[in-house]
Design a protein around this motif. Structure first.
Motif, PDB file in Angstrom:
ATOM      1  N   ILE A 436       0.841  -1.192   0.000  1.00 17.01           N
ATOM      2  CA  ILE A 436       0.000   0.000   0.000  1.00 17.01           C
ATOM      3  C   ILE A 436       0.879   1.245   0.000  1.00 17.01           C
ATOM      4  N   ARG A 437       0.591   2.157  -0.918  1.00 17.88           N
ATOM      5  CA  ARG A 437       1.373   3.391  -1.032  1.00 17.88           C
ATOM      6  C   ARG A 437       0.863   4.469  -0.076  1.00 17.88           C
ATOM      7  N   GLY A 438      -0.453   4.536   0.079  1.00 17.47           N
ATOM      8  CA  GLY A 438      -1.022   5.543   0.964  1.00 17.47           C
ATOM      9  C   GLY A 438      -2.528   5.436   1.020  1.00 17.47           C
ATOM     10  N   VAL A 439      -3.153   6.188   1.945  1.00 19.05           N
ATOM     11  CA  VAL A 439      -4.607   6.232   2.077  1.00 19.05           C
ATOM     12  C   VAL A 439      -5.053   7.682   2.197  1.00 19.05           C
ATOM     13  N   VAL A 440      -6.273   7.936   1.731  1.00 21.57           N
ATOM     14  CA  VAL A 440      -6.875   9.267   1.839  1.00 21.57           C
ATOM     15  C   VAL A 440      -8.272   9.096   2.422  1.00 21.57           C
ATOM     16  N   VAL A 441      -8.553   9.800   3.518  1.00 20.59           N
ATOM     17  CA  VAL A 441      -9.838   9.708   4.196  1.00 20.59           C
ATOM     18  C   VAL A 441     -10.716  10.874   3.757  1.00 20.59           C
ATOM     19  N   VAL A 448     -12.669   5.755   2.528  1.00 18.25           N
ATOM     20  CA  VAL A 448     -11.205   5.735   2.556  1.00 18.25           C
ATOM     21  C   VAL A 448     -10.714   5.224   1.210  1.00 18.25           C
ATOM     22  N   ARG A 449      -9.847   5.980   0.583  1.00 18.95           N
ATOM     23  CA  ARG A 449      -9.245   5.547  -0.684  1.00 18.95           C
ATOM     24  C   ARG A 449      -7.896   4.916  -0.379  1.00 18.95           C
ATOM     25  N   ILE A 450      -7.740   3.660  -0.775  1.00 18.19           N
ATOM     26  CA  ILE A 450      -6.492   2.919  -0.553  1.00 18.19           C
ATOM     27  C   ILE A 450      -5.743   2.862  -1.874  1.00 18.19           C
TER      28      ILE A 450
END
Length: 667
Positions: A436-441, A448-450
């Motif tokens: 996983i590179r990052g998440v955005v809430v 949540v975008r994974i």
């Protein structure tokens, strides 16, 4: 009186406090209510339909149709039972349409009419008949009514060591009108016990693991589709067949189905895979949530039963490139028997019809009807998983706690697939972790975008875990895992996220990638040997074994012997013949440990098929591999020196509770 009221309020306060202090369970959100059965009524549910007046119609595998009045158990709380029809041949479907009851028997579609109003059928009309070979496996299902009044029926393949279309249209979905005219619709079906026409007109059916079916799955069927099992292609030369594909056009390569779609015309890959044992082992009925939120926050989603695991799963669907795909989630377990049919009550509760005779289930009862009722509390769940051009978007039923949601350690991703081949089932193939590179809430905390740190693999099932996530009220997810079937990556704009200094899960190796034997082949050839699985006679057994024990299988998930006797310390050749129509193994265990070993096998998850569903346990003494139908394997071992009632058990998930025997060791 005052003291009694004080005591009542204190009791309610203590109960509420206790619930607040313990982890919430499925039962806090969805309650199971069991409908009591009259003595002598064997309600092995084959079909189920809710009538306009609220009565519940049930067809049974024993050939009867019953009406249950007051199935909601109001007032007196006592339901009433009235037999409407009898003498049918295993009707595995039921429908109500314009005042009549319809059921699909083994060899015909029947319309039943009550002409004098006494709630008993006195007119039986044969709408259409079809040929039978007499094979025991030729089940027939339906009907399902379409908006234009036509009906859908499906015909199971026979079984002769493999699925076989021994009579015309076996392995097909057919359209039938009131005149009894048949129009073939789609083929490639193996055991199509459950299917449904949704509100948007799309038709889905579920399939159980078997030959050409690596794991349970759900497929969107359109006119002329081929769903994967080639036996039904025997009838494509018929003039009204909507496709002309032939048996010889379908090679058994073992490649993933997603790859074979590119070279086999009409082949339709599943919209949803239900990973074997992780989600269930025997997919059954489909029910679309049309309750207008009277059953919780899942309007428009699908619920899918599982017969073997006595549970209901939940499905979120979306279209990408014009094709269905999506995610499945656990929903509700603990039903009393094996789930075969589901139907909405008039109040938005779910009726669940069950049976387990011959089809083993984790629910211990032989049959039953239960009602699943939403309590009004909204569970903290992954409501949906959607494909994104660089990963997935997870939507939740409640806002998340942003601290845990922004922590990459709260998540894990992995992917795997199944073989498409003529062999019964498939091990998990090519499993890999997905960094996983990052998440955005999202601002409202509901999404949540994974973002993955690699290109996702199309045609693979993606396991999405969110074990570390909490809601903004501190709740853990009721179910923290979903499985997304990624046939096509959604188009769109990728997010720009800097790579972390060290990828999470970068050094993670999925346990299921560890070396383990594959399933033994159709001829019963061993894939590997160990001290607990010796398949060749030891060299120092110059005079051969002291005793040969042969164990086979019989229908209904049973060994053909429930007890054998061996002498302590003697040399044993143990022959296991799997002459059933499904996968089995034979595991010899210490006394009184068969259930514990079976439970441990159930928890192997992605490791299961590669470990032959034999857990690493000191209770396991000897074992065969997981054997294909119509195959055999011999074990060589020295019997325990301590006398006692040792056990042998099939540890394939869902089988262990029934499929047991005793190896009595004597002096």
């Amino acid at each position: 009186m005052k003291n009694r009221l004080s005591f009542l309020f204190l009791s309610l306060f203590i109960s509420a406090f206790a619930v607040a202090q313990r982890p919430l369970t499925e039962d806090d959100y969805y309650r199971l209510i069991t409908i009591p059965m009259p003595e002598g009524v064997q309600l092995e549910v084959g079909g189920m339909a809710v009538l306009p007046d609220g009565r519940l119609g049930v067809s049974t595998r024993r050939g009867e149709v019953w009406f249950i009045s007051n199935p909601y158990m109001k007032g007196s709380r006592q339901p009433q039972f009235k037999r409407f029809a009898y003498g049918l041949h295993e009707p595995l479907g039921l429908a109500y349409h314009k005042g009549a009851i319809y059921a699909t028997q083994r060899g015909e579609l029947t319309k039943m009419i009550d002409t004098d109003g006494d709630d008993e059928a006195n007119e039986y009309q044969s709408i259409v008949k079809w040929p039978l070979s007499g094979n025991y496996h030729e089940y027939s299902y339906g009907p399902v009514f379409l908006p234009d009044g036509d009906m859908l029926i499906t015909l199971n393949l026979g079984w002769i060591g493999k699925g076989a279309s021994l009579a015309k249209w076996r392995g097909w979905m057919l359209k039938v009108n009131e005149k009894g005219e048949i129009k073939p619709f789609a083929t490639g079906l193996r055991s199509p016990s459950s299917y449904r026409a949704l509100r948007d007109g799309s038709i889905f059916y579920t399939e159980n693991q078997g030959d050409w079916v690596g794991s349970g799955r759900m497929t969107h069927l359109e006119l002329g589709d081929f769903a994967g099992n080639p036996e039904g292609l025997k009838w494509t030369s018929e003039p009204n067949s909507p496709l002309k594909l032939k048996l010889e056009d379908v090679p058994s390569t073992g490649k993933p189905m997603h790859e074979m779609v590119k070279s086999i015309p009409h082949l339709k890959e599943p919209a949803i895979w239900f990973p074997h044992t992780m989600m269930g082992i025997s997919t059954s009925d489909i029910l679309e949530d049309t309750t207008a939120n009277r059953f919780g926050p899942f309007d428009g989603q699908l619920f899918v039963g599982d017969q073997g695991h006595s549970k209901v799963m939940r499905v979120f669907l979306e279209k990408v490139d014009g094709k269905y795909q999506g995610a499945c989630f656990p929903f509700r377990s603990g039903f009393q028997s094996g789930i075969l049919r589901m139907a909405w009550g008039l109040d938005g509760s779910m009726f669940v019809g069950q049976t387990s005779r011959g089809w083993s289930a984790t629910g211990k009862d032989p049959f039953g009807v239960q009602r699943l009722v939403w309590t009004g509390l909204t569970p903290f769940e992954m409501k949906a998983i959607r494909s994104m051009p660089d990963g997935f978007e997870v939507e939740f039923t409640q806002p998340v706690d942003k601290k845990t949601a922004e922590d990459l350690a709260s998540y894990s991703l992995s992917s795997f697939t199944y073989k498409y081949h003529k062999i019964y089932g498939s091990p998990v193939e090519d499993p890999r972790p997905v960094p996983i590179r990052g998440v955005v809430v999202s601002d409202n905390g509901l999404k949540v975008r994974i973002v993955a740190d690699t290109v996702l693999r199309e045609g693979y099932v993606h396991e999405v875990k969110a074990e570390g996530i909490r809601s903004n009220k501190g709740l853990a997810l009721l179910h923290n895992t979903g499985y997304y079937t990624l046939n096509h990556i959604a188009p769109g704009t990728k997010l720009t996220i800097a790579a972390p200094a060290k990828h999470n899960h970068a050094d993670m190796t999925m346990a299921s990638t560890k070396t383990a034997p594959a399933v033994a082949g159709g001829k019963g050839k061993p894939a590997a040997a160990s001290a607990k699985r010796v398949t060749e006679q030891p060299a120092d057994w110059t005079n051969g074994p002291d005793q040969v024990i042969t164990i086979g299988t019989v229908p209904g998930l049973k060994f053909d012997k429930t007890q054998v006797e061996v002498k302590a310390g003697s040399r044993i050749r143990w022959v296991f013949n799997n002459n059933d129509d499904m996968l089995h193994n034979c595991v010899i265990v210490k006394p009184a440990t068969a259930n514990a070993v079976g439970d441990a096998a159930l928890k192997l998850n992605l490791n299961g098929s590669r470990m032959q569903y034999v857990p690493v346990s000191p209770n396991v003494l000897f074992h065969t591999n997981l054997m294909q139908p119509e195959s055999s394997e011999s074990l060589y071992f020295v019997a325990p020196t301590t006398p006692g009632d040792y056990q042998f058990v099939c540890t394939f998930p869902g089988h262990a509770s029934l499929m047991q025997g005793v190896m009595k060791v004597v002096k």
